[in-house]
Design an enzyme around this catalytic site. Structure first.
Site, PDB file in Angstrom:
ATOM      1  N   LYS A  76      48.992  48.725  57.177  1.00 26.23           N
ATOM      2  CA  LYS A  76      48.294  50.111  57.439  1.00 26.23           C
ATOM      3  C   LYS A  76      48.305  50.710  55.916  1.00 26.23           C
ATOM      4  CE  LYS A  76      48.573  54.344  57.284  1.00 26.23           C
ATOM      5  NZ  LYS A  76      47.786  55.061  56.280  1.00 26.23           N
TER       6      LYS A  76
ATOM      7  N   GLU B 145      60.977  52.121  49.903  1.00 26.54           N
ATOM      8  CA  GLU B 145      60.629  52.229  48.565  1.00 26.54           C
ATOM      9  C   GLU B 145      60.088  53.547  48.303  1.00 26.54           C
ATOM     10  OE1 GLU B 145      62.062  51.402  45.766  1.00 26.54           O
ATOM     11  OE2 GLU B 145      61.868  49.568  47.091  1.00 26.54           O
TER      12      GLU B 145
ATOM     13  N   CYS C  52      55.979  55.646  41.068  1.00 26.15           N
ATOM     14  CA  CYS C  52      57.202  55.717  41.262  1.00 26.15           C
ATOM     15  C   CYS C  52      58.153  55.490  40.158  1.00 26.15           C
ATOM     16  CB  CYS C  52      57.757  54.708  42.052  1.00 26.15           C
ATOM     17  SG  CYS C  52      56.748  54.114  43.430  1.00 26.15           S
TER      18      CYS C  52
ATOM     19  N   GLU D  56      60.218  65.162  42.425  1.00 29.03           N
ATOM     20  CA  GLU D  56      59.132  64.253  41.972  1.00 29.03           C
ATOM     21  C   GLU D  56      57.803  64.906  41.966  1.00 29.03           C
ATOM     22  OE1 GLU D  56      58.080  60.868  44.630  1.00 29.03           O
ATOM     23  OE2 GLU D  56      58.236  59.486  42.604  1.00 29.03           O
TER      24      GLU D  56
HETATM   25  C1  UN1 Z   1      55.339  51.775  41.376  1.00 26.16           C
HETATM   26  O1  UN1 Z   1      55.718  52.671  40.494  1.00 26.16           O
HETATM   27  O2  UN1 Z   1      55.248  52.332  42.631  1.00 26.16           O
HETATM   28  O3  UN1 Z   1      56.981  48.777  37.025  1.00 26.16           O
HETATM   29  C2  UN1 Z   1      55.277  50.473  41.119  1.00 26.16           C
HETATM   30  C3  UN1 Z   1      55.925  49.228  37.190  1.00 26.16           C
HETATM   31  C4  UN1 Z   1      54.877  48.704  38.162  1.00 26.16           C
HETATM   32  C5  UN1 Z   1      55.147  48.729  39.483  1.00 26.16           C
HETATM   33  C6  UN1 Z   1      55.284  50.123  39.769  1.00 26.16           C
HETATM   34  N1  UN1 Z   1      55.011  47.136  37.706  1.00 26.16           N
HETATM   35  O4  UN1 Z   1      55.512  50.442  36.750  1.00 26.16           O
END
Ligand code: UN1
Length: 496
Positions: free
Chosen positions: A177, A252, A286, A387
């Site tokens: 999804k 995550e 993230c 965040e």
């Molecule tokens: C994310 O931020 O959701 O290290 C993943 C990084 C990328 C992956 C980020 N290779 O910023």
């Protein structure tokens, strides 16, 4: 205007609309008038159909030799390479990240496919000595069964690939999804697998929104594991519901990552890292750095350099090669990002630059926000704790290494932290003390490579790691096998 294309779910190899007939649109965040496509707004009944298709496909796929499963992924890797430019352009149009970053996103999927294709021929267990004579013990991995993958919009091809490829090598059948903001990117990624010869029903795609299709997938009793990347708030709900069914769940979630810049750092290097980590992908990673924790002795210089670099960044449609910062994904997120500017001002932080929605000229039809810097931020302020997921950064002062590390560790999250120093002792102290799943030295908080574990501690997740040597963990069960060929009853712990 050309007609808007309509796309469907992928269920058991068939393209089907939602049973309800409902749809939603995927829209270009740089230009609201540009509708990328219309997608099924699926409900629980559509999810059930997809899970049933996955259940039917599972026995054949799990019995397919692992190297043969990996061969499908190897062929998909080649197709992704061939289609890289086309997919990158689609991604920029659907999600907004600038083209050079979109190419990197597709490349991350290529890397993961290559890596997982290799995994197909690697050992997947251990032989272990027995305490008894004429007895052999070993372990192997088995697939979990039907797994549900729920993926975000910020890495619309890379993150689905982090989940799809390991889950497939491990022998699971899948219902995906994808985020409702980037359905076409996910559909195109899955298409590479289909074109590579993946049997029908092994991967099914159900489009829709989280509260409807996502929730139904999480709740479905035949789905034995969920892998979710998204917000902390939704992640908690997902975990609670999986907990009720004792369903494996890997999460995550967010981050509030920081760059620690010490007084002996190469300041130009640190500013380069700060600009990339704070404003790359418009701060929508993230792993983005939204806090700069800077030693008092270099605070003034650092803040000034960062301000001048931020003000020179070109914001606009990421398809234009000269643009460095693309749009925010949607109107709701734009409002949320802006609301944090108000929070920061109310908390007494000093707005150094930015803090405004950009609507002039070419930007009028999209969701654009100025790169934003707050100074005089205290570590406990909301803008330094929560965040934001946008191009907003807080500069925080620290008087010593210990104070800087304490500030860095002072949030609920623990994904990615970086330290800039030329002192090897300070670097190792930081590596040991920083509370995060990923630590960088003299490099920004973004830039994880797929052959290493990816994930965080504290409220960033629930202990799982994606990618790297750990990628298969979330998608497989261990089976332990004892074979006794002595021809007599041997009692462990007793007849030794
Ligand atoms: C994310 O931020 O959701 O290290 C993943 C990084 C990328 C992956 C980020 N290779 O910023």
């Amino acid at each position: 205007m050309s007609e808007i294309p309509e796309f469907h779910n992928l269920v058991g190899g068939d393209r089907v609309p939602a049973r309800s007939g409902r749809t939603f649109e995927s829209v270009n965040p740089a230009d609201r008038a540009d509708v990328v496509g219309v997608f099924p707004r699926s409900g629980a009944e559509d999810v059930s159909d997809a899970v049933a298709a996955a259940c039917r496909a599972l026995p054949g796929w799990r019995r397919t030799p692992q190297p043969a499963r990996a061969d499908v992924i190897r062929r998909a890797a080649q197709l992704l390479r061939d289609r890289k430019e086309e997919l990158a352009r689609l991604m920029t149009r659907e999600m907004g990240k600038v083209l050079v970053e979109a190419r990197g996103d597709v490349q991350e999927a290529v890397d993961m496919a290559d890596y997982m294709a290799g995994e197909g021929r690697r050992p997947s267990g251990e032989t272990v000595p027995s305490e008894l004579t004429d007895k052999v013990c070993f372990t192997w991995r088995e697939p979990i069964g039907v797994v549900g993958l729920i993926t975000p919009w910020n890495f619309p091809i890379a993150i689905p690939s982090w989940k799809l490829f390991p889950a497939l090598v491990a022998g699971n059948a899948i219902v995906l999804k994808p985020a409702e903001d980037t359905p076409l990117c996910a559909a195109r990624l899955v298409e590479t697998l289909i074109d590579a010869g993946l049997p029908p029903g092994v991967v099914n795609v159900v489009h829709g929104i989280g509260e409807e299709a996502g929730a139904a997938l999480v709740d479905h009793p035949d789905v034995r594991a969920i892998s979710f990347t998204g917000s902390g708030e939704v992640g908690r709900l997902v975990a609670e519901r999986c907990g009720q069914q004792l369903k494996r769940v890997s999460l995550e979630l967010g981050g509030k990552n920081a760059l620690v810049v010490l007084d002996d750092a190469d300041l130009e290097l640190a500013v380069d890292g700060a600009v990339w980590a704070a404003f790359g992908t418009t701060g929508q990673r993230c792993t983005a750095a939204s806090r700069m924790i800077v030693h008092e002795r270099v605070l003034g210089d650092f803040t000034e350099l960062l301000r001048s670099r931020a003000e020179r960044l070109r914001v606009g449609d990421g398809l234009r090669e000269d643009v460095e910062v693309g749009p925010i994904i949607n109107e709701r997120q734009l409002r949320r990002v802006h609301s944090y500017t108000e929070v920061g001002v109310d908390e007494g932080a000093r707005l150094v630059t930015g803090g405004a929605v950009l609507e002039q000229g070419d930007l009028a039809n999209g969701h654009f926000y100025a790169p934003t810097i707050f100074a005089d931020v205290l570590p406990g302020m909301r803008i330094a704790q929560e965040e934001i997921f946008g191009p907003t950064v807080s500069v925080i002062a620290a008087g010593s290494l210990d104070e800087a590390l304490a500030h860095a560790n002072s949030t609920a999250y623990g994904l990615s932290l970086a330290v800039y120093t030329r002192d090897v002792g300070r670097a190792f102290r930081a590596m040991r003390e920083l509370q995060a799943g990923i630590v960088y030295v003299n490099a920004p908080t973004i830039g994880a490579e797929i052959q290493l574990p990816f994930g965080g501690i504290k409220s960033t997740g629930n202990g799982h790691r994606e990618a790297g040597t750990t990628a298969l963990e979330q998608f497989s069960e261990w089976k332990t096998v004892y074979v006794d060929y002595s021809g007599r009853l041997q009692r462990a712990q007793i007849d030794t």
